[in-house]
Structures are given as C-alpha cells and as structure tokens.
Design an enzyme around this catalytic site. Structure first.
Site, PDB file in Angstrom:
ATOM      1  N   ARG A  67       0.811  -1.222   0.000  1.00  0.00           N
ATOM      2  CA  ARG A  67       0.000   0.000   0.000  1.00  0.00           C
ATOM      3  C   ARG A  67       0.843   1.271   0.000  1.00  0.00           C
ATOM      4  NH1 ARG A  67      -5.365  -0.824   0.825  1.00  0.00           N
ATOM      5  NH2 ARG A  67      -5.852  -3.039   0.994  1.00  0.00           N
ATOM      6  N   ALA A 118      -4.495  -3.302   5.078  1.00  0.00           N
ATOM      7  CA  ALA A 118      -5.957  -3.268   5.167  1.00  0.00           C
ATOM      8  C   ALA A 118      -6.530  -4.394   4.325  1.00  0.00           C
ATOM      9  CB  ALA A 118      -6.506  -1.919   4.719  1.00  0.00           C
ATOM     10  N   SER A 119      -5.744  -5.484   4.221  1.00  0.00           N
ATOM     11  CA  SER A 119      -6.171  -6.687   3.502  1.00  0.00           C
ATOM     12  C   SER A 119      -6.570  -6.337   2.074  1.00  0.00           C
ATOM     13  CB  SER A 119      -7.292  -7.386   4.271  1.00  0.00           C
ATOM     14  OG  SER A 119      -7.580  -8.641   3.711  1.00  0.00           O
ATOM     15  N   HIS A 120      -7.798  -6.689   1.666  1.00  0.00           N
ATOM     16  CA  HIS A 120      -8.231  -6.547   0.283  1.00  0.00           C
ATOM     17  C   HIS A 120      -8.917  -5.214  -0.010  1.00  0.00           C
ATOM     18  CE1 HIS A 120     -11.701  -7.867   2.587  1.00  0.00           C
ATOM     19  NE2 HIS A 120     -12.441  -7.265   1.678  1.00  0.00           N
ATOM     20  N   THR A 268      -4.041  -9.220  -0.543  1.00  0.00           N
ATOM     21  CA  THR A 268      -2.932  -8.267  -0.462  1.00  0.00           C
ATOM     22  C   THR A 268      -1.863  -8.677   0.531  1.00  0.00           C
ATOM     23  OG1 THR A 268      -4.677  -6.615  -0.765  1.00  0.00           O
ATOM     24  CG2 THR A 268      -2.454  -5.800  -0.397  1.00  0.00           C
TER      25      THR A 268
END
Length: 503
Positions: A67, A118-120, A268
């Site tokens: 990210r 924040a994962s996906h 992610t």
C-alpha cells in the site's frame, strides 16, 4: 485525550484490527493520521508491558504490504514505539503471516509484530494487525490499546529504542520451501519436488509475488505466466482478493492462456488464498474447504473442521463421508480460530479453522491465518497426486455443488441498527415456524439458518447480522435452477413491512 479524539480512535477499531482512510480522495478524508498512529503506538507499548507482561526492552517487528501509505504509517509507528524505548526490527515488505513468524523465528526473537495492511480493501485504506508470541490481538486488546493511546500512560523512558533492518520475507519463504520439501516424501528430486509442474501465481500487485519466485521456482516449478507479482499499492490490475469475481476471472484467463497445471491467487497481505485448476475451474470457497479437509482428514481421521456459518450443506455431507465432523460457527476469522482453540482445550480435536473467504488456520501451523501455508500444505499432496496420474479435483469428486448460490446484502437504515437487526431475526423465526416448507437448522451458531423443501426446492438460506456494519447479509443456496427466486418470492411477504431494511 479529549473526548472527540477518543471517539476518533475508537472509530478506527475494526474487530481485532485497526483500519481507516490513509489516503485522501474526493470522497474520503484521512482518518488514519500520523498523530493517531503514533498514539496507537503508545497504547501498544503500554499493552505489551502491562497486559502481555513483556519484561525489559521489548522488541517489535514492523512490516507492510504494497500500500502507498505504508511508509508514512511506519514512520509514525516507529516514532511512538522508539519514544517508548522499544527496539524496532524494520522488515519492509512482508505478509501478515510472516509478521507473526517474526515472534517465532530464533533469528528474530521479537516479542511482537505489527503488520501495516488493510487486507483486500481499496488503495485509500490502511490499517494495523498486531501480534505477540501467543497470537493475534483480540477485540478486547484493541479496546485496551485505544484506551491507553497517549504518552501520559507511559513511564518516562531514559533511552529511546533503536531501529534495525532484516529481510523477513526471504526467511519466511525459505521456511515454507523447507516445509514443502519435507512434506513431499516420494519426490525423485528432494530439492526440486515440483519439477515438471507448471504453477502460476496472481499476486494482484500485493505482497504475494514472492511465492512464485522464492518458493515455487526454488522447488522446481515452471512459473511462467505468473502475473502482477510486482508490489503496486495502486492495484492497477484488480483488487487482490480471492473472493472477488474479477480477480478470479483474471486468474482463470492466465491459467488457460499459459497452459498451467495450477493457478494460485492471494489477497494483499497473503492471509487468504484460492486455487484454479488447469481447466479454469475455481477451487475456492466450499471446494477449497473440501480440498484441505480431505487432506487433513487423511492425516487426522475424525477431526473436527471448524468453518464459518455460510458453508454449504453439501460440504457437511462431504466432510462426514470422509469420516470427519463439521462445526459451523460465526463469520470472522478470529471467531473460527478461537472456536477451534476452544474445542481443542475442551477435548474435541480440531486441526483446522477455515472460512469460505479463504482464511485458513491449521493447528500444525500455530493456528495462524496463513494463505501461503494453506497452499504449501495443498502442494504437498498435489505433488503425490500428479505422480499417480491424478489432480486436486479428484480429491473432491464426491462433493455435490448447489445449482445456484447467491449473497444479498440488506442495509439497515434504523439509527439503532443492532437492536433493529435482532428484531428482524426474531420476526423471521416466527415466519419460518408458520411455513411448512421451511425448517430451522437445529445446529446453528449465527443468525437464522433455514432449510427449504417442497415447492421451494431443496436448499437453505441464512440471514445474519454483519459483524461491524449496519447490514444484514443473506446467503441462499438451492439444488435446482430457479430455486433461489422461489425462496425470495416467498420471503418477499416477510420483508414487505421491514421499512428500515432495503437492498
């Protein structure tokens, strides 16, 4: 802290994680500010000392996925933690499972780990996942951290912490590689047991690209055709999410175009995964659970497979036919993991906790929510299957699939959405009891699950409350084409007077 800032910090809590907006857009303002992240670092330091009883100078690993806001948040974390006298190991690009392993590897010996992810979720989001040697933080741990997110809660420290750098992802990849080699006992070439296999990876520009180059290729697999391995926080190709239709379509296209034997996709931060077979058929959701259950039950006959509440009735029949037991529990990866831990503590053997979304945690792997280890475990069996002229779909040839499945998300507009949701579920119980073609599922841990029959067709539906949002998801399955619409038509009468519930 003033009351408004306390509420702002509390709003960042997302179950057992911290999540917020980290990049401003036309629609969103930043909520995960430098100041708030620094304050969370103070609360984390206090939590380590007072709640986790870490003695002396604590050592914390910090890593992140791809990210765009990761470096900014890491700087704020390091500022707060070093002020508190904590030693930092900056591991750079990492995965969520690897961050936990930093507390287990002797070469790191960290007391805790923080994964910035924040994962996906879309690119503007980011967040924090927190670990100690005993596992991931719980909801009540985040409560404590937020409540103590201020310098005033820290003892004045004479020495600030220092920062060192280590390449955790390479260590983690080498560990996975060794485990796969050890698990494939009948390979002609022990160092390259996947030689002759063509396996591609779609990392979606998240942190999972390493699995192709540092694991599969090292094991002898042909990884040509792998895509989106380079980390890119803009996620220009598709959202890294095995539960996303666009992402799975992208993997299917790549598998068929490259003629691969197998395709693998990660989210992610690589705590979730899914598989595509050589024909472009998805081994995801219920089929993925069936694949790993088949493998686990061969090794541990009779064990209990803990799943979330939305799994198919056919999956239960499959697991029972393999000699196992299914225990459907609540949605949420921490929920299923904690339930598996509870069962084991109470004398009911459970080797795995897994959600249909691809979250999977195995007992043999610390009950760590680890997509890469899930794939590694499957590859150990996959290699033997190929040697015998078989493939992964052969493991689940007996799994019956529904003719239709659907998920509907109903939005609650009532101000007190939790109370309203409970009232809706109570009313649904009454409605079902009056319908001869609907029967309540006797073993159900979340929401209202109903089996259908007669003119509605054989199937089921589940209405439940979302874990954190003013939403009521409804999952439906039917064994006949058009069955779901029949159920929806029957339920239309029930929903007609629910004015604060709409699609």
């Amino acid at each position: 802290m003033n009351q408004s800032e306390t509420k702002a910090l509390e709003a960042l809590q997302n179950g057992s994680d911290i999540r917020g907006i980290a990049i401003a857009t036309e629609k969103y303002q930043i909520t995960l500010t430098d100041e708030r992240v620094e304050k969370i670092a103070y609360g984390f330091a206090k939590w380590l000392k007072e709640e986790k009883k870490v003695e002396g100078r604590a050592k914390v690993a910090i890593g992140h996925d791809s990210r765009l806001s990761a470096e900014r948040l890491k700087t704020a974390l390091i500022k707060g933690l070093t002020y508190a006298g904590i030693e930092i190991v900056d591991v750079g690009l990492a995965t969520t499972p690897a961050m936990f392993m930093a507390t287990q590897y002797e070469d790191y010996n960290c007391d805790a780990g923080i994964m910035i992810t924040a994962s996906h979720l879309p690119f503007m989001y980011n967040g924090l996942k927190l670990f100690t040697k005993s596992g991931g933080a719980e909801h009540e741990d985040i409560d404590y951290i937020v409540a103590h997110a201020d310098k005033s809660f820290l003892d004045k420290n004479q020495h600030s912490g220092k920062v060192t750098n280590q390449d955790l992802l390479s260590t983690y990849a080498a560990d996975l590689t060794d485990k796969i080699r050890a698990g494939i006992t009948d390979a002609a070439d022990k160092m390259r047991p996947l030689q002759g296999s063509h396996i591609i990876v779609d990392a979606g520009n998240g942190a999972g690209g390493f699995f192709a180059e540092k694991v599969l290729a090292e094991l002898g697999a042909d990884i040509s055709g792998s895509q989106f391995l380079e980390p890119d926080g803009k996620f220009p190709n598709h959202i890294p999410n095995p539960d996303n239709e666009e992402a799975m379509a992208s993997l299917k296209k790549a598998v068929l175009a490259s003629g691969a034997d197998l395709g693998v996709i990660f989210d992610t931060d690589v705590d979730r995964a899914a598989i595509m077979d050589k024909n472009g058929e998805s081994l995801n959701r219920n089929p993925l659970i069936a694949v790993i259950s088949s493998i686990i039950l061969k090794e541990k006959p009779g064990t209990t497979i803990v799943t979330d509440s939305t799994t198919s009735g056919h999956l239960q029949a499959f697991i029972e036919a393999k000699g196992g037991k299914q225990h459907r529990f609540k949605r949420g990866y921490r929920n299923v993991i904690n339930e598996a831990l509870r069962l084991n503590e109470n004398g009911t053997p459970s080797e795995i906790a897994i959600e249909v979304s691809g979250h999977a945690a195995l007992k043999e792997n610390y009950f760590l929510d680890d997509g890469a280890y899930l794939i590694a475990k499957i590859l150990m069996t996959y290699a033997t299957l190929r040697k015998n002229g078989q493939d992964l779909p052969d493991l689940i040839a007996d799994l019956k699939e529904p003719a239709e499945s659907e998920e509907i998300r109903l939005n609650i507009t009532a101000s007190d959405f939790k109370t309203y949701g409970k009232e809706v579920l109570a009313d649904l119980l009454t409605f079902v009891e009056e319908d001869e073609e609907m029967e309540l599922e006797p073993s159900n841990q979340e929401g209202v699950r109903v089996n259908t029959s007669g003119s509605l067709g054989e199937g089921w539906f589940l209405l439940r409350m979302s874990l954190h949002e003013p939403v009521m998801p409804m999952n439906l399955e039917s064994d006949e084409a058009g069955g779901i619409q029949k159920v929806k038509d029957r339920l239309a009468r029930f929903f007609a007077d629910k004015v604060d519930l709409n699609m």
